[in-house]
Design an enzyme around this catalytic site. Sequence first.
Site, PDB file in Angstrom:
ATOM      1  N   VAL A   1       0.834  -1.206   0.000  1.00 23.40           N
ATOM      2  CA  VAL A   1       0.000   0.000   0.000  1.00 23.40           C
ATOM      3  C   VAL A   1       0.866   1.251   0.000  1.00 23.40           C
ATOM      4  O   VAL A   1       0.711   2.146  -0.839  1.00 23.40           O
ATOM      5  CB  VAL A   1      -0.973  -0.025   1.197  1.00 23.40           C
TER       6      VAL A   1
ATOM      7  N   THR B   1      -5.133  -0.794   6.901  1.00 24.65           N
ATOM      8  CA  THR B   1      -6.448  -1.362   7.187  1.00 24.65           C
ATOM      9  C   THR B   1      -6.549  -1.570   8.697  1.00 24.65           C
ATOM     10  O   THR B   1      -5.830  -2.390   9.264  1.00 24.65           O
ATOM     11  CB  THR B   1      -6.621  -2.700   6.442  1.00 24.65           C
TER      12      THR B   1
ATOM     13  N   GLU C   1      -7.499   2.059   1.548  1.00 23.58           N
ATOM     14  CA  GLU C   1      -6.968   1.740   0.224  1.00 23.58           C
ATOM     15  C   GLU C   1      -7.677   0.485  -0.287  1.00 23.58           C
ATOM     16  O   GLU C   1      -7.907  -0.445   0.450  1.00 23.58           O
ATOM     17  CB  GLU C   1      -5.457   1.495   0.355  1.00 23.58           C
TER      18      GLU C   1
ATOM     19  N   LEU D   1      -6.624  -1.105  -3.297  1.00 22.14           N
ATOM     20  CA  LEU D   1      -5.854  -1.726  -4.384  1.00 22.14           C
ATOM     21  C   LEU D   1      -5.700  -3.232  -4.177  1.00 22.14           C
ATOM     22  O   LEU D   1      -5.723  -3.727  -3.055  1.00 22.14           O
ATOM     23  CB  LEU D   1      -4.476  -1.066  -4.520  1.00 22.14           C
TER      24      LEU D   1
ATOM     25  N   ALA E   1     -15.067 -19.981  -8.294  1.00 21.34           N
ATOM     26  CA  ALA E   1     -14.940 -21.024  -7.263  1.00 21.34           C
ATOM     27  C   ALA E   1     -13.534 -21.596  -7.301  1.00 21.34           C
ATOM     28  O   ALA E   1     -12.889 -21.608  -8.350  1.00 21.34           O
ATOM     29  CB  ALA E   1     -15.958 -22.124  -7.517  1.00 21.34           C
TER      30      ALA E   1
ATOM     31  N   GLY F   1      -7.171 -16.355  -0.081  1.00 20.86           N
ATOM     32  CA  GLY F   1      -5.964 -16.307   0.735  1.00 20.86           C
ATOM     33  C   GLY F   1      -5.431 -14.887   0.698  1.00 20.86           C
ATOM     34  O   GLY F   1      -6.184 -13.936   0.447  1.00 20.86           O
TER      35      GLY F   1
ATOM     36  N   CYS G   1      -5.055 -10.032   3.089  1.00 14.63           N
ATOM     37  CA  CYS G   1      -6.180  -9.147   3.438  1.00 14.63           C
ATOM     38  C   CYS G   1      -7.443  -9.887   3.866  1.00 14.63           C
ATOM     39  O   CYS G   1      -7.866  -9.760   5.022  1.00 14.63           O
ATOM     40  CB  CYS G   1      -6.496  -8.231   2.261  1.00 14.63           C
TER      41      CYS G   1
ATOM     42  N   ARG H   1       1.741 -14.772   1.648  1.00 10.18           N
ATOM     43  CA  ARG H   1       1.036 -14.669   2.927  1.00 10.18           C
ATOM     44  C   ARG H   1      -0.327 -15.345   2.824  1.00 10.18           C
ATOM     45  O   ARG H   1      -1.094 -15.062   1.910  1.00 10.18           O
ATOM     46  CB  ARG H   1       0.896 -13.197   3.337  1.00 10.18           C
TER      47      ARG H   1
HETATM   48  C1  UGA Z   1      -8.111  -7.538  -1.634  1.00 15.69           C
HETATM   49  C2  UGA Z   1      -9.211  -6.644  -2.221  1.00 15.69           C
HETATM   50  O1  UGA Z   1      -9.646  -7.178  -3.475  1.00 15.69           O
HETATM   51  C3  UGA Z   1      -8.709  -5.226  -2.401  1.00 15.69           C
HETATM   52  O2  UGA Z   1      -9.758  -4.387  -2.858  1.00 15.69           O
HETATM   53  C4  UGA Z   1      -8.192  -4.707  -1.069  1.00 15.69           C
HETATM   54  O3  UGA Z   1      -7.659  -3.388  -1.185  1.00 15.69           O
HETATM   55  C5  UGA Z   1      -7.112  -5.631  -0.553  1.00 15.69           C
HETATM   56  O4  UGA Z   1      -7.656  -6.955  -0.413  1.00 15.69           O
HETATM   57  C6  UGA Z   1      -6.661  -5.110   0.781  1.00 15.69           C
HETATM   58  O5  UGA Z   1      -7.469  -5.074   1.716  1.00 15.69           O
HETATM   59  O6  UGA Z   1      -5.534  -4.607   0.886  1.00 15.69           O
HETATM   60  P1  UGA Z   1      -5.966  -8.818  -2.635  1.00 15.69           P
HETATM   61  O7  UGA Z   1      -5.921  -9.525  -1.322  1.00 15.69           O
HETATM   62  O8  UGA Z   1      -4.725  -8.223  -3.200  1.00 15.69           O
HETATM   63  O9  UGA Z   1      -7.049  -7.611  -2.581  1.00 15.69           O
HETATM   64  O10 UGA Z   1      -6.442  -9.874  -3.721  1.00 15.69           O
HETATM   65  P2  UGA Z   1      -7.817 -10.288  -4.433  1.00 15.69           P
HETATM   66  O11 UGA Z   1      -7.620 -10.182  -5.887  1.00 15.69           O
HETATM   67  O12 UGA Z   1      -8.978  -9.611  -3.857  1.00 15.69           O
HETATM   68  O13 UGA Z   1      -7.884 -11.856  -4.066  1.00 15.69           O
HETATM   69  C7  UGA Z   1      -8.033 -12.297  -2.737  1.00 15.69           C
HETATM   70  C8  UGA Z   1      -8.167 -13.801  -2.699  1.00 15.69           C
HETATM   71  O14 UGA Z   1      -9.447 -14.212  -3.169  1.00 15.69           O
HETATM   72  C9  UGA Z   1      -7.155 -14.565  -3.544  1.00 15.69           C
HETATM   73  O15 UGA Z   1      -6.705 -15.693  -2.809  1.00 15.69           O
HETATM   74  C10 UGA Z   1      -7.946 -15.019  -4.762  1.00 15.69           C
HETATM   75  O16 UGA Z   1      -7.444 -16.193  -5.337  1.00 15.69           O
HETATM   76  C11 UGA Z   1      -9.310 -15.257  -4.131  1.00 15.69           C
HETATM   77  N1  UGA Z   1     -10.435 -15.154  -5.084  1.00 15.69           N
HETATM   78  C12 UGA Z   1     -10.710 -13.977  -5.679  1.00 15.69           C
HETATM   79  C13 UGA Z   1     -11.214 -16.271  -5.333  1.00 15.69           C
HETATM   80  O17 UGA Z   1     -10.994 -17.372  -4.785  1.00 15.69           O
HETATM   81  N2  UGA Z   1     -12.277 -16.147  -6.203  1.00 15.69           N
HETATM   82  C14 UGA Z   1     -12.569 -14.978  -6.810  1.00 15.69           C
HETATM   83  O18 UGA Z   1     -13.559 -14.959  -7.585  1.00 15.69           O
HETATM   84  C15 UGA Z   1     -11.767 -13.875  -6.555  1.00 15.69           C
END
Ligand code: UGA
Length: 430
Positions: free
Chosen positions: A11, A121, A151, A153, A252, A257, A260, A327
Amino acid sequence: MNVCVIGTGYVGLVTGAVFADLGNEVYCVDNDKRKIEMLNRGEMPIYEPGLKEMVRRNVEDGRLFFFTSVAKGMKSAKVIFIAVGTPSRANGETDLSAVAAVAKDIALHLDDYKIIVNKSTAPVGTGNFVRNVIEKYQRTNVEFDVVSNPEFLKEGCAIADCLYPDRIVIGVSNHHVAMALLELYAPLERPMLITDVESAEVIKYASNAFLATKISFINFIANLCEKAGADVSLVAKGMGYDSRIGKDFLQAGLGYGGSCFPKDTLSLLHTARNFREDTSLLEAVVKINQERVPKFVGRIEQKLNPIKGKVVGVLGLAFKPNTDDLRDAKSLEIINNLLKKKAIIRVYDPVAMENASTILKNVTFCKNAYEVAHGADALVIVTDWNEFKLLNLEKLRQEMRKPYLFDGRNIYNKERAERAGFEYFCIGKR
Ligand code: UGA
């Protein structure tokens, strides 16, 4: 505007680079000397597409600076962003010790009016907490304001998310501060929402918990589809066309993971319990997510029975594509689970190998997917990197001893995998 960003994690570093790119003078601070030395050499402590180029450009143009001292970083800044880690304690509560330490450091060097913005956060009430810490330690009686500016992102596309956010949320206690933050964000020309501090803090957790809920919901539907003979990909598609539902975050798989969602859902649970709210909805979301890996490993075990001594190739270690972040990565959970059952593990990830080598013991690190497959009894897809979607399945199969392919992210088509000679298992379909 002169801006100080404290914390050079995902961030902080991305925010600092983007503010500099917009023409501000930005002083990034981190108490990790090694990180600051790396950044001053033009090396990135994290992998994020486009970040290195953006940092280099702004350093060369004299708009982006890196320091280890908060005093130095905040000296000529009007706005100070706090973007340090807020990990979970064992009971789910957010550990605010890094935020507190930074607030104290700011207080000790506060000698004129500053706007202190919390971007980490942190649960509702943190704005007040930061204010109290600063008031306790400030040596001079100067005014300051505390803002919450969460944030949103995502790792892997952090720069684009920062430059083109869906919304910018600014939680303030007075109009004057709101104007300063609006000015800073104005060049992005994105929707801005001004709220009170508490609402901004809740927006961040509510958003992440809602997205986690979407993921657990579709994983629940996936379980149902497997038993009922339906196809979760088609179900998600059919749901996603409804504009009230939307197609995103209905993939699905092995569950969420990363740094966040797992921690933020637990933190929100902790907050809700503190306020004596019924937490059953969120508890179910967390429970469904925690059941993903044991269920998946159970299927592998059923086929390889016994797992002991079998060679399992794992493709993908990062918690999601386009990052080297491990992580709360599902890969670690799966590998540790398989190692406990005495499997022999071979792994490969396009960018997370270096990070993984410091965490994973007793696994063989391979140069590519084909090497992972060599002599394997089963191949497991854990991260949906594009590179894996384009693999030559016939060649992969030829390398293997047994034909089992467990696709934890549904990246292959069943017929295609079967044509290549695999016995194919995926999520949410027969
Ligand atoms: C997430 C949020 O999407 C951001 O908006 C937020 O800013 C961030 O946390 C944070 O709080 O800092 P991030 O953890 O980088 O972002 O990644 P994501 O793309 O959201 O994916 C999170 C997890 O969900 C991953 O393990 C991904 O594989 C999983 N996921 C995502 C699924 O299993 N299915 C989906 O349809 C989407």
